[in-house]
Design a protein around this motif. Structure first.
Motif, PDB file in Angstrom:
ATOM      1  N   TRP A 112       0.826  -1.208   0.000  1.00 28.43           N
ATOM      2  CA  TRP A 112       0.000   0.000   0.000  1.00 28.43           C
ATOM      3  C   TRP A 112       0.857   1.253   0.000  1.00 28.43           C
ATOM      4  CZ3 TRP A 112       0.747  -3.195   4.126  1.00 28.43           C
ATOM      5  CH2 TRP A 112       1.361  -2.649   5.243  1.00 28.43           C
ATOM      6  N   PHE A 113       0.198   2.405  -0.186  1.00 26.00           N
ATOM      7  CA  PHE A 113       0.875   3.696  -0.075  1.00 26.00           C
ATOM      8  C   PHE A 113      -0.012   4.652   0.702  1.00 26.00           C
ATOM      9  CE2 PHE A 113      -1.561   4.130  -3.975  1.00 26.00           C
ATOM     10  CZ  PHE A 113      -2.070   5.413  -3.910  1.00 26.00           C
ATOM     11  N   HIS A 114       0.633   5.669   1.282  1.00 26.78           N
ATOM     12  CA  HIS A 114      -0.070   6.653   2.099  1.00 26.78           C
ATOM     13  C   HIS A 114       0.588   8.011   1.879  1.00 26.78           C
ATOM     14  CE1 HIS A 114      -2.234   8.306   5.514  1.00 26.78           C
ATOM     15  NE2 HIS A 114      -1.097   8.785   5.965  1.00 26.78           N
ATOM     16  N   LEU A 115      -0.217   9.023   1.627  1.00 31.30           N
ATOM     17  CA  LEU A 115       0.272  10.386   1.437  1.00 31.30           C
ATOM     18  C   LEU A 115      -0.089  11.219   2.647  1.00 31.30           C
ATOM     19  CD1 LEU A 115       1.493  12.562  -0.479  1.00 31.30           C
ATOM     20  CD2 LEU A 115      -0.849  12.968  -1.274  1.00 31.30           C
ATOM     21  N   HIS A 116       0.922  11.859   3.252  1.00 30.29           N
ATOM     22  CA  HIS A 116       0.667  12.695   4.426  1.00 30.29           C
ATOM     23  C   HIS A 116       1.714  13.798   4.489  1.00 30.29           C
ATOM     24  CE1 HIS A 116      -0.851  13.718   8.372  1.00 30.29           C
ATOM     25  NE2 HIS A 116       0.375  13.678   8.857  1.00 30.29           N
ATOM     26  N   ARG A 117       1.262  15.035   4.561  1.00 31.71           N
ATOM     27  CA  ARG A 117       2.135  16.204   4.703  1.00 31.71           C
ATOM     28  C   ARG A 117       3.254  16.264   3.673  1.00 31.71           C
ATOM     29  NH1 ARG A 117       2.993  18.576  10.516  1.00 31.71           N
ATOM     30  NH2 ARG A 117       0.808  18.825  11.056  1.00 31.71           N
ATOM     31  N   GLY A 118       2.924  15.970   2.425  1.00 29.52           N
ATOM     32  CA  GLY A 118       3.904  16.088   1.359  1.00 29.52           C
ATOM     33  C   GLY A 118       4.883  14.940   1.241  1.00 29.52           C
ATOM     34  N   VAL A 119       4.617  13.843   1.962  1.00 31.38           N
ATOM     35  CA  VAL A 119       5.486  12.669   1.888  1.00 31.38           C
ATOM     36  C   VAL A 119       4.632  11.466   1.494  1.00 31.38           C
ATOM     37  CG1 VAL A 119       7.008  11.126   3.176  1.00 31.38           C
ATOM     38  CG2 VAL A 119       7.073  13.580   3.613  1.00 31.38           C
ATOM     39  N   LEU A 120       5.064  10.772   0.446  1.00 30.49           N
ATOM     40  CA  LEU A 120       4.382   9.560   0.008  1.00 30.49           C
ATOM     41  C   LEU A 120       5.155   8.375   0.570  1.00 30.49           C
ATOM     42  CD1 LEU A 120       2.065   8.512  -1.860  1.00 30.49           C
ATOM     43  CD2 LEU A 120       3.801   8.302  -3.637  1.00 30.49           C
ATOM     44  N   ASP A 121       4.525   7.633   1.481  1.00 29.83           N
ATOM     45  CA  ASP A 121       5.129   6.435   2.065  1.00 29.83           C
ATOM     46  C   ASP A 121       4.543   5.217   1.376  1.00 29.83           C
ATOM     47  OD1 ASP A 121       6.877   7.471   4.069  1.00 29.83           O
ATOM     48  OD2 ASP A 121       5.121   8.002   5.253  1.00 29.83           O
ATOM     49  N   ILE A 122       5.412   4.349   0.876  1.00 29.09           N
ATOM     50  CA  ILE A 122       4.990   3.143   0.173  1.00 29.09           C
ATOM     51  C   ILE A 122       5.552   1.944   0.931  1.00 29.09           C
ATOM     52  CG2 ILE A 122       5.030   1.907  -2.015  1.00 29.09           C
ATOM     53  CD1 ILE A 122       5.835   4.676  -3.291  1.00 29.09           C
ATOM     54  N   THR A 123       4.672   1.001   1.272  1.00 35.71           N
ATOM     55  CA  THR A 123       5.075  -0.211   1.984  1.00 35.71           C
ATOM     56  C   THR A 123       4.773  -1.398   1.085  1.00 35.71           C
ATOM     57  OG1 THR A 123       4.557   0.829   4.103  1.00 35.71           O
ATOM     58  CG2 THR A 123       4.769  -1.572   4.084  1.00 35.71           C
ATOM     59  N   LEU A 124       5.806  -2.146   0.752  1.00 32.99           N
ATOM     60  CA  LEU A 124       5.689  -3.277  -0.162  1.00 32.99           C
ATOM     61  C   LEU A 124       6.041  -4.568   0.565  1.00 32.99           C
ATOM     62  CD1 LEU A 124       7.699  -1.559  -3.019  1.00 32.99           C
ATOM     63  CD2 LEU A 124       5.222  -1.660  -2.841  1.00 32.99           C
ATOM     64  N   LYS A 125       5.128  -5.511   0.575  1.00 34.66           N
ATOM     65  CA  LYS A 125       5.383  -6.818   1.181  1.00 34.66           C
ATOM     66  C   LYS A 125       6.020  -7.724   0.141  1.00 34.66           C
ATOM     67  CE  LYS A 125       3.693  -5.853   5.160  1.00 34.66           C
ATOM     68  NZ  LYS A 125       4.537  -5.797   6.324  1.00 34.66           N
ATOM     69  N   LYS A 126       7.192  -8.246   0.458  1.00 36.14           N
ATOM     70  CA  LYS A 126       7.885  -9.145  -0.466  1.00 36.14           C
ATOM     71  C   LYS A 126       7.146 -10.458  -0.596  1.00 36.14           C
ATOM     72  CE  LYS A 126      12.587  -7.531   0.463  1.00 36.14           C
ATOM     73  NZ  LYS A 126      13.898  -7.950   1.006  1.00 36.14           N
ATOM     74  N   VAL A 127       7.240 -11.063  -1.777  1.00 37.96           N
ATOM     75  CA  VAL A 127       6.695 -12.388  -1.994  1.00 37.96           C
ATOM     76  C   VAL A 127       7.631 -13.376  -1.305  1.00 37.96           C
ATOM     77  CG1 VAL A 127       6.187 -14.156  -3.735  1.00 37.96           C
ATOM     78  CG2 VAL A 127       5.613 -11.758  -4.177  1.00 37.96           C
ATOM     79  N   ARG A 128       7.058 -14.247  -0.505  1.00 40.50           N
ATOM     80  CA  ARG A 128       7.879 -15.235   0.220  1.00 40.50           C
ATOM     81  C   ARG A 128       8.268 -16.363  -0.715  1.00 40.50           C
ATOM     82  NH1 ARG A 128       5.692 -15.795   6.292  1.00 40.50           N
ATOM     83  NH2 ARG A 128       5.196 -13.616   6.582  1.00 40.50           N
ATOM     84  N   ASN A 129       9.504 -16.788  -0.586  1.00 48.25           N
ATOM     85  CA  ASN A 129       9.975 -17.939  -1.371  1.00 48.25           C
ATOM     86  C   ASN A 129       9.336 -19.199  -0.834  1.00 48.25           C
ATOM     87  OD1 ASN A 129      11.613 -16.275  -2.862  1.00 48.25           O
ATOM     88  ND2 ASN A 129      13.375 -16.587  -1.543  1.00 48.25           N
ATOM     89  N   GLN A 130       8.870 -20.046  -1.734  1.00 46.31           N
ATOM     90  CA  GLN A 130       8.230 -21.274  -1.294  1.00 46.31           C
ATOM     91  C   GLN A 130       9.079 -22.467  -1.452  1.00 46.31           C
ATOM     92  OE1 GLN A 130       4.484 -20.195  -3.026  1.00 46.31           O
ATOM     93  NE2 GLN A 130       4.547 -18.851  -1.289  1.00 46.31           N
TER      94      GLN A 130
END
Length: 138
Positions: free
Chosen positions: A120-138
């Protein structure tokens, strides 16, 4: 951030950084703790927030960003212009992220595939924070 002789708060910020470091060291399982970043907002200032970047030149066509990676997550923080015409957003793909604001865009190619549904991503006070969950190796 380099000390600036005209800024009387440099010593204070340096001391706060040391305090944060000691707090993390005293946390249980501190070897897994990571501080991605922090912001100090002082009261009473009419000045807008400032983003300090180290080691890169400003380029008007490039959206400034930082990437921090852990074992299971990738964090991207991007500085947005103070008054965009349109709401900035992140187009999250399995192997890349495209940051878009008005007519500017920056594409970040990822070293690891990510789970688009749980990112997901979140915009707050001029900063775009993006959090990416890595795909787990199976």
């Amino acid at each position: 951030m380099q000390n600036n002789s005209s800024n009387p708060y440099d010593d204070v910020f340096s001391n706060i950084s040391k305090i944060m470091e000691e707090m993390v060291k005293s946390m249980p399982e501190h070897q897994h703790a990571r501080i991605v970043g922090y912001t100090i907002i002082t009261r009473g200032s009419n000045e807008p927030p400032v983003v300090f970047r180290l080691g890169r030149d400003d380029d008007d066509d490039d959206i400034p960003y930082e990437v921090v990676e852990t074992d299971d997550t990738i964090y991207i923080t991007a500085e947005m212009p103070p008054t965009p015409k349109n709401v900035p957003f992140a187009d999250i793909r399995v192997t890349s992220v495209r940051i878009c604001v008005d007519d500017r865009q920056t594409t970040i190619v990822l070293d690891h595939p990510v789970d688009v549904i749980h990112s997901w991503f979140h915009l707050h006070r001029g900063v775009l924070d993006i959090t990416l969950k890595k795909v787990r190796n199976q």
